[in-house]
Design an enzyme around this catalytic site. Structure first.
Site, PDB file in Angstrom:
ATOM      1  N   ASP A  96       0.550  -1.313  -0.134  1.00 35.96           N
ATOM      2  CA  ASP A  96       0.219  -0.080   0.277  1.00 35.96           C
ATOM      3  C   ASP A  96       0.603   1.142   0.081  1.00 35.96           C
ATOM      4  O   ASP A  96       0.267   2.183   0.978  1.00 35.96           O
ATOM      5  CB  ASP A  96      -0.736  -0.034   1.102  1.00 35.96           C
ATOM      6  CG  ASP A  96      -1.786  -1.627   1.180  1.00 35.96           C
ATOM      7  OD1 ASP A  96      -2.255  -1.540   0.028  1.00 35.96           O
ATOM      8  OD2 ASP A  96      -1.924  -1.578   2.534  1.00 35.96           O
ATOM      9  N   GLU A 104     -11.862   1.185  -4.146  1.00 34.67           N
ATOM     10  CA  GLU A 104     -10.638   2.006  -2.774  1.00 34.67           C
ATOM     11  C   GLU A 104      -9.873   2.849  -3.069  1.00 34.67           C
ATOM     12  O   GLU A 104      -8.893   2.818  -4.245  1.00 34.67           O
ATOM     13  CB  GLU A 104     -10.086   0.325  -1.261  1.00 34.67           C
ATOM     14  CG  GLU A 104      -9.793  -0.519  -2.457  1.00 34.67           C
ATOM     15  CD  GLU A 104      -9.678  -2.050  -1.332  1.00 34.67           C
ATOM     16  OE1 GLU A 104      -9.569  -1.985  -0.568  1.00 34.67           O
ATOM     17  OE2 GLU A 104      -9.238  -3.305  -2.377  1.00 34.67           O
TER      18      GLU A 104
END
Length: 527
Positions: free
Chosen positions: A15, A184
């Site tokens: 991430d 997302e």
């Protein structure tokens, strides 16, 4: 130009959120249940990266005790407002349920090495938050979660303005975009009069990707690009898989780059398995005639080798004080002298045993990230276990249901059953016990009598982990090769988001008085 080799931050660095400040690039990554929370790396040339610090104090009371495996700190987003670094992130306390039970926090610092401000909770619609700074205003992006029966766990992207000083909401919340496919990880940038919404798409596994939408107004409506910016889901033969969760950044000379997560799977008889977890990669980006971002090398597949603008590669290592800092990590709390002591015996690490390897609360464990598919770990351990409740040794760990350990411990005299005879006084043996753990439980693979101190080791070659110990000066195998690929994101049915680690641990399940001394820990990872 400089040639970089992806992934640039290797082994459990998922991430990535990238920002450039002057001639430095900074990347923050998820830490989940591990400390230090929110590691930050930096680079001048995009090819060579170093640890630059972490967001100390990111979680309340500096503790994640009780959070489940792969819970904790998810998807931090790093930004710069011209004066301060900002980080927004979520602390997730439920995994695999309709409720994420999370809190979203914001903290700031003038230097990534700290000191970071006391985190303040903000609107917590869902995980993967991000901040957008524009003309002195501050906006919070987030995923919306609908936990209700029949609801969509990924129910769209929302935007809320925050007061820059109080971080309280200003006005209402705007629903920017919904679509049937899971989206997302929203990030926003402005270019040539357009607001670009960069999204993670399709989940974080092999279906992952990066999708872009745009609007003339920050609050929408947003138009989706007709094709992904990045994905590897349509070609399982690519060396870089799971490509997704991207963020765009501009170089000083006006070029554009995309940071994203990726994974390097092992090919096993059980399918691809990513023992190293999700890692950080960089791609070059250009803009097409219609104003959409595209990979500079064409298509949407991630490249292993990427030419980037040449800059100085000088690095100046920055680390927090203390010898048990990076690359060491610990579970759910910082190392504390009460259980991780480096002063009582100089040159050694003394661990005081606490909970067992499946505890969510008080494990005495120090580990380092495994960054390549070929690796070797070695350590010397000295301890005097007096009960089967005491043990210390070398561990390969993914989480509480996936680990391999070679431990110095106590067993009953040879030929006697497991009935706790140590309480009678006398008898018993000091042994090495090799244990493998998966979702079906723990199994003892091998036992051998030894005397302490003893040097322990493990050699990892792809999916094989071969443990050994030094006897009469010679490395001696113990047990058969074990399946290291079980220590991966992709083994079992539970959601898993971290990566395999190698380290040392100790346990004492009765009174936490047992100690073990470790010397010469070495983890060598070979590309």
């Amino acid at each position: 130009m400089t040639l970089l080799h992806n992934p640039v931050i290797r082994g459990f660095a998922p991430d990535p959120s990238i920002v450039r400040v002057d001639d430095w690039y900074y990347v923050a990554t998820s830490s989940f249940e591990w400390f230090p929370t929110i590691p930050i790396h930096r680079s001048r040339d995009l090819a060579h990266w170093e640890y630059a610090g972490h967001v100390r104090g990111a979680v309340p009371d500096d503790s994640l005790t009780g959070v489940p495996d792969s819970g904790g700190v998810w998807a931090p987003s790093l930004s710069w407002d011209g004066d301060r670094f900002w980080v927004v992130y979520s602390v997730v306390r439920s995994v695999g349920t309709p409720y994420f039970d999370l809190d979203t926090y914001v903290t700031t610092a003038t230097d990534v090495a700290g000191k970071w401000s006391t985190p303040r909770r903000v609107a917590s619609h869902g995980f993967d938050p991000a901040l957008f700074h524009e003309d002195g205003r501050l906006w919070l992006l987030n995923l919306q979660n609908d936990h209700r029966p029949g609801g969509r766990r990924f129910a769209g992207i929302v935007l809320t303005e925050l007061d820059r000083e109080t971080l309280a909401p200003v006005g209402g919340t705007h629903l920017l975009l919904q679509q049937d496919r899971l989206i997302e990880g929203p990030k926003v940038l402005r270019r040539d009069g357009w607001y670009y919404l960069v999204l993670a798409e399709g989940g974080t596994g092999f279906e992952h990707g990066v999708l872009v939408a745009r609007s003339r107004a920050l609050t929408g409506p947003y138009e989706l690009d007709s094709r992904p910016l990045l994905t590897s889901r349509d070609d399982p033969a690519l060396p870089l898989q799971k490509a997704g969760h991207g963020e765009l950044v501009q170089t000083p000379d006006g070029a554009w780059l995309l940071s994203h997560l990726t994974a390097r799977p092992l090919r096993t008889p059980h399918g691809p398995r990513c023992t190293l977890g999700r890692e950080t990669a960089i791609q070059r980006v250009v803009w097409d005639a219609e104003g959409w971002p595209r990979l500079a090398h064409g298509g949407w597949h991630p490249a292993v080798e990427v030419d980037v603008p040449t800059h100085s590669s000088d690095l100046q290592v920055v680390a927090d004080p203390g010898e048990l800092e990076w690359p060491w990590s610990s579970l759910r709390e910082h190392p504390d002298p009460s259980w991780a002591d480096i002063t009582s015996r100089p040159g050694w690490i003394r661990l005081r045993g606490r909970h067992g390897p499946e505890s969510r609360w008080a494990q005495s464990l120090l580990a380092q990230r495994i960054t390549e598919h070929r690796a070797e770990a070695e350590v010397t351990v000295e301890a005097r276990p007096r009960s089967f409740t005491q043990a210390a040794g070398l561990v390969l760990r993914y989480d509480s249901e996936a680990y391999l350990s070679l431990d110095l411990t106590w067993v009953e005299p040879e030929g006697e059953p497991q009935r706790g005879q140590q309480w009678r006084g006398g008898g018993g043996r000091t042994v090495l016990s090799l244990v493998e753990r998966d979702e079906e439980g723990a199994r003892q693979v091998a036992v051998v009598d030894v005397e302490a101190p003893v040097t322990l080791g493990v050699t990892i070659d792809g999916a094989d982990a071969r443990f050994w110990y030094v006897r009469n000066g010679v490395p001696t195998p113990i047990g058969p090769p074990l399946d290291f690929s079980r220590l991966s994101d992709d083994h079992g049915s539970r959601l898993r988001f971290t990566g395999a680690m190698a380290g040392i641990h100790a346990r004492d399940l009765v009174d936490a008085s047992f100690t073990a001394d470790f010397q010469g820990f070495r983890l060598t990872c070979t590309p």
